[in-house]
Enzyme design. Structure first.
Site, mmCIF file in Angstrom:
data_model
loop_
_atom_site.group_PDB
_atom_site.id
_atom_site.type_symbol
_atom_site.label_atom_id
_atom_site.label_comp_id
_atom_site.label_asym_id
_atom_site.label_seq_id
_atom_site.Cartn_x
_atom_site.Cartn_y
_atom_site.Cartn_z
ATOM 1 N N ASP A 17 0.832 -1.210 0.000
ATOM 2 C CA ASP A 17 0.000 0.000 0.000
ATOM 3 C C ASP A 17 0.865 1.259 0.000
ATOM 4 O O ASP A 17 1.970 1.262 0.549
ATOM 5 C CB ASP A 17 -0.900 -0.031 1.249
ATOM 6 C CG ASP A 17 -2.088 0.898 1.096
ATOM 7 O OD1 ASP A 17 -2.316 1.424 -0.016
ATOM 8 O OD2 ASP A 17 -2.792 1.108 2.096
ATOM 9 N N ASN B 122 -10.544 -3.187 -6.187
ATOM 10 C CA ASN B 122 -9.748 -2.216 -6.961
ATOM 11 C C ASN B 122 -10.369 -1.856 -8.318
ATOM 12 O O ASN B 122 -9.992 -0.860 -8.922
ATOM 13 C CB ASN B 122 -8.312 -2.717 -7.182
ATOM 14 C CG ASN B 122 -7.446 -2.626 -5.942
ATOM 15 O OD1 ASN B 122 -6.476 -3.368 -5.788
ATOM 16 N ND2 ASN B 122 -7.764 -1.714 -5.023
HETATM 17 C C1 FPP Z 1 -1.703 0.044 -3.578
HETATM 18 O O1 FPP Z 1 -1.255 1.393 -3.509
HETATM 19 C C2 FPP Z 1 -1.111 -0.624 -4.744
HETATM 20 C C3 FPP Z 1 -1.805 -1.279 -5.718
HETATM 21 C C4 FPP Z 1 -3.275 -1.419 -5.725
HETATM 22 C C5 FPP Z 1 -1.128 -1.914 -6.865
HETATM 23 C C6 FPP Z 1 0.086 -2.694 -6.497
HETATM 24 C C7 FPP Z 1 0.683 -3.280 -7.700
HETATM 25 C C8 FPP Z 1 2.011 -3.305 -7.967
HETATM 26 C C9 FPP Z 1 3.048 -2.783 -7.063
HETATM 27 C C10 FPP Z 1 2.463 -3.956 -9.220
HETATM 28 C C11 FPP Z 1 2.753 -5.413 -9.008
HETATM 29 C C12 FPP Z 1 3.094 -6.064 -10.303
HETATM 30 C C13 FPP Z 1 3.080 -7.399 -10.558
HETATM 31 C C14 FPP Z 1 3.344 -7.899 -11.910
HETATM 32 C C15 FPP Z 1 2.772 -8.393 -9.527
HETATM 33 P P1 FPP Z 1 -2.350 2.544 -3.613
HETATM 34 O O2 FPP Z 1 -2.540 2.880 -5.042
HETATM 35 O O3 FPP Z 1 -3.592 2.102 -2.896
HETATM 36 O O4 FPP Z 1 -1.664 3.711 -2.847
HETATM 37 P P2 FPP Z 1 -2.408 4.854 -2.008
HETATM 38 O O5 FPP Z 1 -3.071 4.155 -0.858
HETATM 39 O O6 FPP Z 1 -1.293 5.728 -1.577
HETATM 40 O O7 FPP Z 1 -3.380 5.518 -2.925
#
Ligand code: FPP
Length: 251
Positions: free
Chosen positions: A29, A77
């Site tokens: 996160d 998501n």
């Molecule tokens: C959460 O941060 C992150 C995600 C929903 C996506 C995570 C995916 C990756 C790191 C890519 C992984 C790739 C592979 C191929 C497995 P957020 O967007 O919720 O952050 P925020 O809470 O600060 O808005």
């Protein structure tokens, strides 16, 4: 806590190898906030998040942790802005295509868990290919939860079992924990010993609800793109100080 000022290629000497978690799960996160802090679009955080995940996977290999599971995309998501969802789907596909050869060489066994049927066809093809090409690998077991929801996983297991009872293959009193686990997406994968969540939120967010029953939970305020080996070292050091009793009293 004193941390060694080295590149952490090898297991830090204050960690006890026999007491390492055998399976680490991560809720990655804080990508969006990381990007915002830099004055960049959210997708830049996701891109950087891939590099972080890649190094964590390699770190598990370097330090002798056999299994890593990452929460890449939850069933919730889909509610994000369309452009971000599309970006993530394309990113997963691109990363898989780009990294598959290296994962094969590094003996990684990759597995995707979740409701994969609803993912774009081209992504599903890459997912199938990566699982097929690495299925006999004996190194790090890398599980990626994509379009994953813990409640959905439990419901689909219940439906599959109910169907077998309905069709007479099973009796209701044969349903026990072992049988139930065989119907989960994670069938055959050991439960996580350590669940790490970055960016400070104290929630499970529908991740591995059944499987984390006895996992140690470690929450750090560090945002996912900044979760490097030093941060992982801190998480493992904290884990090794925990007294895992599994509901029993200390022997
Ligand atoms: C959460 O941060 C992150 C995600 C929903 C996506 C995570 C995916 C990756 C790191 C890519 C992984 C790739 C592979 C191929 C497995 P957020 O967007 O919720 O952050 P925020 O809470 O600060 O808005």
């Amino acid at each position: 806590m004193s941390l060694e000022p080295v590149t952490l290629q090898q297991l830090p000497t204050d960690l006890i190898s026999d007491l390492l978690p055998q399976h680490v799960a991560v809720i990655m996160d804080g990508n969006g906030r990381w990007a915002k802090n830099q004055g960049k679009p959210r997708i830049v955080g996701h891109q950087k998040g891939v590099d972080t995940l890649k190094d964590l996977l390699r770190c598990c290999k370097d330090w002798g942790i056999p299994a890593l599971t990452a929460y890449a995309f939850s069933t919730e998501n889909w509610g994000r802005p369309r452009g971000e969802v599309q970006f993530l789907m394309t990113l997963f596909e691109r990363v898989l295509r780009r990294e598959l050869q290296e994962m094969k060489e590094e003996n990684v066994k990759i597995r995707f868990v979740g409701n994969l049927e609803d993912l774009p066809t081209s992504l599903r093809q890459e997912i199938d290919r990566s699982m097929e090409d690495t299925k006999n690998n004996q190194g790090t077991q890398f599980t990626v939860a994509t379009n994953y929801g813990g409640r959905h996983e439990i419901i689909q297991a219940c439906q599959a079992i109910a169907k077998k009872v309905e069709q007479g293959y099973l009796k209701a009193n044969q349903v026990n924990e072992d049988l139930f686990e065989q119907h989960l997406y994670t069938q055959g994968i050991p439960h996580p010993d350590l669940l790490i969540r970055t960016s400070g939120e104290m929630r499970i967010s529908n991740f591995l609800l059944w499987q984390v029953a006895y996992a140690e939970i470690y929450v750090t305020s560090t945002l996912w793109p900044d979760f490097d080996r030093t941060e992982f070292h801190k998480a493992l050091a904290t884990y090794q100080q925990r007294d895992r009793r599994f509901g029993k009293v200390k022997s």
